[in-house]
Design a protein around this motif. Structure first.
Motif, short mmCIF file in Angstrom:
data_model
loop_
_atom_site.label_atom_id
_atom_site.label_comp_id
_atom_site.label_asym_id
_atom_site.label_seq_id
_atom_site.Cartn_x
_atom_site.Cartn_y
_atom_site.Cartn_z
N ILE A 168 0.81 -1.20 0.00
CA ILE A 168 0.00 0.00 0.00
C ILE A 168 0.86 1.27 0.00
N ALA A 169 2.16 1.09 0.30
CA ALA A 169 3.04 2.24 0.55
C ALA A 169 2.95 3.30 -0.55
N LYS A 170 2.94 2.84 -1.79
CA LYS A 170 3.02 3.83 -2.88
C LYS A 170 1.66 4.38 -3.28
N LEU A 171 0.61 3.84 -2.72
CA LEU A 171 -0.73 4.31 -3.09
C LEU A 171 -1.09 5.55 -2.30
N ASP A 172 -1.36 6.62 -2.98
CA ASP A 172 -1.74 7.84 -2.25
C ASP A 172 -3.26 7.88 -2.13
N LEU A 173 -3.76 7.21 -1.11
CA LEU A 173 -5.21 7.18 -0.93
C LEU A 173 -5.61 8.37 -0.06
N LYS A 174 -6.49 9.22 -0.60
CA LYS A 174 -6.86 10.40 0.17
C LYS A 174 -8.18 10.25 0.91
N GLY A 175 -8.89 9.18 0.60
CA GLY A 175 -10.24 9.00 1.13
C GLY A 175 -10.35 9.12 2.65
N GLN A 176 -11.49 9.59 3.10
CA GLN A 176 -11.69 9.81 4.54
C GLN A 176 -12.70 8.81 5.15
N VAL A 177 -13.00 7.79 4.35
CA VAL A 177 -13.88 6.74 4.84
C VAL A 177 -13.26 5.41 4.44
N GLY A 178 -13.20 4.45 5.37
CA GLY A 178 -12.63 3.16 4.97
C GLY A 178 -12.84 2.09 6.02
N VAL A 179 -12.63 0.85 5.59
CA VAL A 179 -12.73 -0.29 6.50
C VAL A 179 -11.51 -1.18 6.31
N ALA A 180 -11.12 -1.87 7.37
CA ALA A 180 -9.93 -2.72 7.28
C ALA A 180 -10.13 -3.95 8.15
N HIS A 181 -9.27 -4.95 7.94
CA HIS A 181 -9.54 -6.25 8.56
C HIS A 181 -8.27 -7.08 8.69
N THR A 182 -8.15 -7.80 9.79
CA THR A 182 -7.16 -8.88 9.88
C THR A 182 -7.96 -10.18 9.90
N ARG A 183 -7.56 -11.11 9.07
CA ARG A 183 -8.36 -12.34 8.92
C ARG A 183 -7.67 -13.53 9.56
N TRP A 184 -8.44 -14.32 10.26
CA TRP A 184 -7.98 -15.61 10.80
C TRP A 184 -8.85 -16.64 10.10
N ALA A 185 -8.24 -17.39 9.18
CA ALA A 185 -9.02 -18.20 8.23
C ALA A 185 -9.97 -19.18 8.92
N THR A 186 -11.21 -19.18 8.48
CA THR A 186 -12.14 -20.26 8.86
C THR A 186 -12.61 -20.93 7.57
N HIS A 187 -13.28 -20.19 6.69
CA HIS A 187 -13.75 -20.77 5.43
C HIS A 187 -12.84 -20.31 4.29
N GLY A 188 -12.02 -21.25 3.81
CA GLY A 188 -11.10 -20.90 2.73
C GLY A 188 -9.73 -20.57 3.30
N LYS A 189 -8.69 -21.08 2.64
CA LYS A 189 -7.31 -20.92 3.14
C LYS A 189 -6.88 -19.45 3.12
N PRO A 190 -5.78 -19.12 3.83
CA PRO A 190 -5.29 -17.75 3.75
C PRO A 190 -4.79 -17.46 2.32
N SER A 191 -5.41 -16.53 1.64
CA SER A 191 -4.99 -16.14 0.29
C SER A 191 -5.49 -14.72 0.06
#
Ligand code: G6P
Length: 617
Positions: free
Chosen positions: A58-81
């Motif tokens: 994400i480092a090079k992406l200049d995202l200016k948006g002021q609304v967003g959502v984020a997540h850390t996933r611990w796999a249950t359905h479907g492998k980590p990908s």
């Protein structure tokens, strides 16, 4: 386990979301991602592995948006990908959702949505949510309404946060069975599944209850209970400080928390026993345990207690069982919470169900307490996280006040729980047959424990050396009897969790009924053998192991010279009352596990496959 962060306000969302993800790292996860509304478009980036992997992308992406959502996933359905990481988006990439929990009817929903032409990009259960929102959003005026129409179709547990291009200044969040809250700032709001992740921004938070949906914009928030209409929600203040959620010079959170135990125990008993000791008042002060006359009366009459909990909290429950039965004379059973709901436990109105949970969010424990309530039991909680779901759903309870516990392997919560269980024992015991003299003796000794834990912690250098010596072994037997049988299991759990060595916690008396068959010179035994009422019995076990060529590491009471002749190595703990020895004997086991884990090169704060708070059943 999975973590959620969301932001809506006047600042750039990206750095705030990234900071939040880092603060959620401790919960355990295998991939991470975020989506920001940037120039009215959903821009989403996801990566497998640690948050730094996402940061690189994400480092090079200049995202200016002021609304967003984020997540850390611990796999249950479907492998980590990458494809399975959150946020998930709809067919046109105009709506993004992050989700904690499990949607149990997702296969059926997926089939129906596919028939209607939706294209799925992942193997997750979560993705059905965003496609359902996509359909409903076409029929209504805004995202808030659309989400409300989708939720009744979902079976299972969720905490979700959603953004959409058509609703530029808005996050919609909803909760059922998975924790979710939002912090209130100055024309800005930060959503999280975990209060510890947002305390650097604000300490004013609003906790959602199950069945509630909120629309959050920079101008304010509105909360609706599905099928019931609008609800007034006040924010509450979190007392935790930012420093308490940082490492403060320690190499790991786990080590910091091990060393915080004297304060954590002090906080658990502060203001609760002094009056009792000085004035002979009837019970220690546990305001939350008897908030009303009705509950006080019910507590005085209960005939049976069922403790429900998981992991480390389960083992503190076992110590509680021994204490309450011995000193309060009330029959106690301790049940693994995940078992409780799926059999037919016998419960009536004279039963109290006591949930012990650091996080107050463990799904199995929560469901067990709900089951108990449904069957008429009085529900009680010993919970560390103020305002958590279990704390809110129980009739009465006691907070630990141990401060945030970040290390996945629980340490200070454990000793704090045992301290609280001691106070509960005193309280219930004094309501029954316990004499004031006995109560006072226990309370006075409990007050000495923080000092004795401090003394035990001074053994760290010695324990580190022992860890080096024993770190090579892949199999262990941990043995203890009576009050220290649960400690044998807790000590073994600590070793398994962070050093990945196999360790079995066993009742010392049971050792000869099976485990002794495994003993050889490569299979050490750790004996917890304080000078208590079962000492002689446990010594026989030590002799039996030694006679078979096994190595013995002993945790024993200061001044015991006999054990030094028998065991290969001894770690001494101070003398205390038998019922309180677990508060001291567990400390060397925590340090031993920590130093073995570190010497084996593992990141003990992020043990593989584990999550701090398990919010799925
Ligand atoms: C997870 C954690 C354990 C914890 C258990 C119960 O398995 O990794 O450290 O003991 O959950 O958590 P609770 O928050 O209910 O005490």
């Amino acid at each position: 386990m999975c973590g959620i962060i969301g932001y809506v306000g006047k600042q750039k969302a990206k750095p705030i979301l990234m900071e939040g993800l880092k603060r959620l790292e401790y919960r355990g996860y295998d991939s991470a991602g975020l989506a920001v509304l940037d120039k009215a478009k959903v821009k989403s980036v996801r990566a497998v592995g640690m948050v730094v992997e996402l940061e690189k992308k994400i480092a090079k992406l200049d995202l200016k948006g002021q609304v967003g959502v984020a997540h850390t996933r611990w796999a249950t359905h479907g492998k980590p990908s990458v494809a399975n990481s959150h946020p998930h988006t709809d067919c046109k990439n105009k709506i993004a959702v992050v989700h904690n929990g499990i949607i149990e009817n997702y296969l059926e929903l997926k089939k129906r949505l596919s028939r209607r032409g939706h294209k799925f990009k992942s193997e997750t259960d979560t993705e059905v949510i965003v496609h359902l929102i996509e359909e409903e959003r076409r029929k209504v005026n805004d995202l808030f309404e659309a989400v409300q129409r989708v939720l009744p179709k979902l079976v299972g547990a969720y905490g979700i946060a959603v953004i959409s291009e058509a609703d530029p200044d808005m996050i919609v969040i909803a909760k059922k069975g998975s924790p979710l809250l939002f912090g209130v700032g100055d024309d800005e709001y930060i959503v999280s599944s975990d209060a510890a992740a947002i305390i650097s921004y604000t300490k004013q938070v609003v906790y959602l209850n199950d069945g509630e949906v909120a629309k959050i914009t920079p101008k304010g928030y509105q909360v609706v209970e599905i099928g019931q209409g609008e609800v007034e929600k006040e924010s509450v203040k979190i007392s935790w400080t930012q420093e308490s959620a940082q490492k403060s010079g320690f190499k790991h959170y786990m080590l910091k928390e091990i060393h915080e135990q004297p304060q954590a125990i002090e906080s658990a008993i502060r203001g609760r026993v002094d009056k009792f000791i000085k004035e002979g008042s009837q019970t220690p002060i546990l305001g939350g345990l008897a908030p009303t006359k009705e509950i006080r009366d019910r507590l005085a009459k209960i005939k049976r207690i069922i403790i429900v909990s998981c992991g480390t909290s389960y083992y503190s429950g076992l110590v509680g069982e021994y204490m309450i039965e011995e000193y309060a004379g009330i029959p106690v059973e301790v049940e693994t919470a995940s078992e409780f709901r799926y059999r037919r436990p016998v419960i009536d109105e004279n039963t109290a169900i006591l949930a012990i949970s650091q996080s107050g969010e463990t799904a199995d424990t929560l469901e067990a307490i709900r089951e108990g309530k449904l069957k008429g039991a009085l529900s009680l909680g010993v919970v560390n996280v103020v305002g958590s779901t279990i704390a809110r759903e129980t009739d009465a309870g006691v907070y630990n006040h141990a401060g945030p516990e970040i290390g996945v392997a629980s340490t200070k919560a454990f000793t704090s729980q045992i301290s609280i269980l001691t106070l509960i024992t005193l309280s219930l015991g004094r309501q029954r047959q316990m004499s004031f003299v006995m109560g006072k003796r226990i309370a006075e000794e409990l007050k000495r424990i923080p000092g004795l834990v401090k003394k035990t912690l001074k053994k760290e250098a010695e324990i580190k050396k022992i860890a080096k010596k024993y770190g090579k072994y892949d199999n262990w037997l941990y043995l203890g009897r009576k009050y220290n049988f649960p400690i044998a299991m807790e000590g073994a759990l600590k070793l398994k969790e962070i050093s990945y060595a196999h360790a079995e916690g066993y009742a010392a008396g049971e050792m000869k009924h099976g485990p002794i068959a495994m003993i050889d010179s490569n299979f050490p035994s750790l004996f917890i053998i304080p000078s208590d009422s079962v000492y002689e019995k446990v010594v026989s076990g030590v002799e039996e192991i030694k006679a078979r060529g096994g190595k013995v590491l002993a945790i024993a009471t200061e001044g015991n010279k006999e054990i030094a002749k028998l065991a290969d190595d001894v770690i001494y703990i101070p003398k205390t009352l038998e019922m309180l020895t677990p508060l001291l004997s567990v400390v060397p086991l925590q340090l031993l596990a920590y130093h073995i884990g570190v010497s084996r090169g593992y990141d003990v704060d992020k043990p593989r496959n584990l999550a701090k708070s398990v919010t799925v059943e």
